[in-house]
Design a protein around this motif. Structure first.
Motif, PDB file in Angstrom:
ATOM      1  N   MET A  15       8.523 -40.098 108.994  1.00 44.45           N
ATOM      2  CA  MET A  15       7.380 -39.862 109.866  1.00 44.45           C
ATOM      3  C   MET A  15       7.783 -39.847 111.341  1.00 44.45           C
ATOM      4  N   ARG A  16       8.740 -40.668 111.729  1.00 41.06           N
ATOM      5  CA  ARG A  16       9.162 -40.687 113.133  1.00 41.06           C
ATOM      6  C   ARG A  16       9.721 -39.337 113.538  1.00 41.06           C
ATOM      7  N   ASP A  17      10.567 -38.766 112.680  1.00 34.79           N
ATOM      8  CA  ASP A  17      11.134 -37.448 112.981  1.00 34.79           C
ATOM      9  C   ASP A  17      10.036 -36.393 113.051  1.00 34.79           C
ATOM     10  N   LEU A  18       9.063 -36.483 112.160  1.00 36.48           N
ATOM     11  CA  LEU A  18       7.957 -35.528 112.157  1.00 36.48           C
ATOM     12  C   LEU A  18       7.169 -35.614 113.457  1.00 36.48           C
ATOM     13  N   VAL A  19       6.887 -36.826 113.907  1.00 36.53           N
ATOM     14  CA  VAL A  19       6.135 -37.010 115.153  1.00 36.53           C
ATOM     15  C   VAL A  19       6.936 -36.483 116.336  1.00 36.53           C
ATOM     16  N   ARG A  20       8.257 -36.765 116.356  1.00 39.85           N
ATOM     17  CA  ARG A  20       9.092 -36.282 117.456  1.00 39.85           C
ATOM     18  C   ARG A  20       9.156 -34.757 117.473  1.00 39.85           C
ATOM     19  N   LYS A  21       9.278 -34.141 116.308  1.00 36.93           N
ATOM     20  CA  LYS A  21       9.378 -32.674 116.219  1.00 36.93           C
ATOM     21  C   LYS A  21       8.072 -31.986 116.606  1.00 36.93           C
ATOM     22  N   ASN A  22       6.971 -32.671 116.405  1.00 37.85           N
ATOM     23  CA  ASN A  22       5.651 -32.088 116.673  1.00 37.85           C
ATOM     24  C   ASN A  22       4.884 -32.936 117.688  1.00 37.85           C
ATOM     25  N   ALA A  23       5.581 -33.325 118.746  1.00 38.87           N
ATOM     26  CA  ALA A  23       5.022 -34.269 119.707  1.00 38.87           C
ATOM     27  C   ALA A  23       3.709 -33.776 120.311  1.00 38.87           C
ATOM     28  N   TRP A  24       3.668 -32.496 120.710  1.00 38.78           N
ATOM     29  CA  TRP A  24       2.466 -31.984 121.356  1.00 38.78           C
ATOM     30  C   TRP A  24       1.288 -31.926 120.401  1.00 38.78           C
ATOM     31  N   PHE A  25       1.556 -31.617 119.140  1.00 37.23           N
ATOM     32  CA  PHE A  25       0.484 -31.614 118.142  1.00 37.23           C
ATOM     33  C   PHE A  25      -0.124 -33.003 118.017  1.00 37.23           C
ATOM     34  N   PHE A  26       0.729 -34.019 117.893  1.00 46.34           N
ATOM     35  CA  PHE A  26       0.220 -35.377 117.700  1.00 46.34           C
ATOM     36  C   PHE A  26      -0.433 -35.913 118.976  1.00 46.34           C
ATOM     37  N   ILE A  27       0.084 -35.530 120.142  1.00 51.13           N
ATOM     38  CA  ILE A  27      -0.555 -35.945 121.392  1.00 51.13           C
ATOM     39  C   ILE A  27      -1.962 -35.364 121.480  1.00 51.13           C
ATOM     40  N   ALA A  28      -2.085 -34.070 121.144  1.00 51.95           N
ATOM     41  CA  ALA A  28      -3.408 -33.426 121.186  1.00 51.95           C
ATOM     42  C   ALA A  28      -4.356 -34.038 120.164  1.00 51.95           C
ATOM     43  N   ALA A  29      -3.849 -34.301 118.940  1.00 53.98           N
ATOM     44  CA  ALA A  29      -4.692 -34.865 117.885  1.00 53.98           C
ATOM     45  C   ALA A  29      -5.131 -36.279 118.237  1.00 53.98           C
ATOM     46  N   VAL A  30      -4.225 -37.088 118.770  1.00 54.88           N
ATOM     47  CA  VAL A  30      -4.560 -38.460 119.167  1.00 54.88           C
ATOM     48  C   VAL A  30      -5.572 -38.454 120.307  1.00 54.88           C
ATOM     49  N   THR A  31      -5.391 -37.551 121.255  1.00 52.25           N
ATOM     50  CA  THR A  31      -6.344 -37.441 122.368  1.00 52.25           C
ATOM     51  C   THR A  31      -7.738 -37.107 121.860  1.00 52.25           C
ATOM     52  N   ALA A  32      -7.807 -36.125 120.949  1.00 56.49           N
ATOM     53  CA  ALA A  32      -9.101 -35.751 120.368  1.00 56.49           C
ATOM     54  C   ALA A  32      -9.707 -36.917 119.597  1.00 56.49           C
ATOM     55  N   ALA A  33      -8.866 -37.642 118.855  1.00 56.62           N
ATOM     56  CA  ALA A  33      -9.350 -38.793 118.096  1.00 56.62           C
ATOM     57  C   ALA A  33      -9.896 -39.873 119.022  1.00 56.62           C
ATOM     58  N   LEU A  34      -9.199 -40.132 120.113  1.00 53.89           N
ATOM     59  CA  LEU A  34      -9.655 -41.147 121.065  1.00 53.89           C
ATOM     60  C   LEU A  34     -10.981 -40.745 121.702  1.00 53.89           C
ATOM     61  N   VAL A  35     -11.088 -39.484 122.108  1.00 54.19           N
ATOM     62  CA  VAL A  35     -12.327 -39.014 122.726  1.00 54.19           C
ATOM     63  C   VAL A  35     -13.498 -39.157 121.753  1.00 54.19           C
ATOM     64  N   LEU A  36     -13.287 -38.748 120.505  1.00 50.31           N
ATOM     65  CA  LEU A  36     -14.354 -38.842 119.504  1.00 50.31           C
ATOM     66  C   LEU A  36     -14.794 -40.283 119.305  1.00 50.31           C
TER      67      LEU A  36
END
Length: 204
Positions: free
Chosen positions: A1-22
């Motif tokens: 999972m760490r490698d996946l998050v690092r490889k797709n950093a912008w995806f997870f940053i955007a998803a986490v931001t949306a989750a926090l806002v919601l």
């Protein structure tokens, strides 16, 4: 999972931001501190102030077993840091616990179906209105879902690696889930059935 998050950093940053806002929207406009919340809170306060697991009655503090101890323990820990009856701190902490649930969902999808499924699972969990709604309620659901996901993720890790530590994490997570809600007792039963199936029918 760490490698996946690092490889797709912008995806997870955007998803986490949306989750926090919601979740922040739910906390600001739809937060729910209900009668059950105050029962848990009363038990937590009496535990902190008097060392007694009980509820306040006209006759004084009465020992009780009407609620399991998991959530009062959580409230007591939060209030020890942030002050008694600081329910807003409880809700904010539940937001971050719920983000952990999203990661656990992604981890399970990654182990079962691969990277793409993990990203989809994370996004679905991050934007799930039910998860977001639970974080805004001072009740057991957010913690119960987190520890259920942790137990399931740990058993998948244990079955793939055989690591004793993963079995310990699974057992501990089941124990916490049971301490939060009575239906948490279903979790170890289901896990035992699944593990038994895998032992008897390893090809399936």
């Amino acid at each position: 999972m760490r490698d996946l998050v690092r490889k797709n950093a912008w995806f997870f940053i955007a998803a986490v931001t949306a989750a926090l806002v919601l979740r922040i929207v739910f906390i600001l406009y739809f937060s729910s501190v209900v009668n059950d919340s105050f029962i848990y809170g009363d038990i937590a306060k009496n535990w902190l102030r008097h060392g007694l697991y009980g509820v306040t009655t006209p006759e004084g503090i009465t020992p009780t077993y009407i609620r399991l101890p998991g959530y009062p323990i959580f409230l007591a820990l939060v209030w020890t840091v942030f002050g008694l009856e600081h329910y807003r701190a409880v809700l904010i902490l539940q937001v971050f616990i719920d983000l952990g649930t999203c990661l656990l969902c992604a981890s399970m999808a990654f182990r079962l179906l691969g990277e793409r499924a993990a990203k989809v699972a994370f996004l679905l969990a991050a934007l799930c209105p039910f998860f977001a709604n639970y974080t805004a309620a001072a009740l057991t659901e957010t913690l119960e879902i987190f520890f259920t996901a942790l137990a399931l993720d740990a058993v998948l890790r244990a079955l793939s690696s055989g690591a004793v530590r993963s079995w310990i994490v699974c057992g501990a997570a089941c124990g916490v889930a049971i301490s939060l809600r009575p239906d948490g007792a279903i979790l170890p039963f289901v896990i035992v059935l699944y593990v038994g199936w895998r032992i008897i029918f390893p090809k399936y």
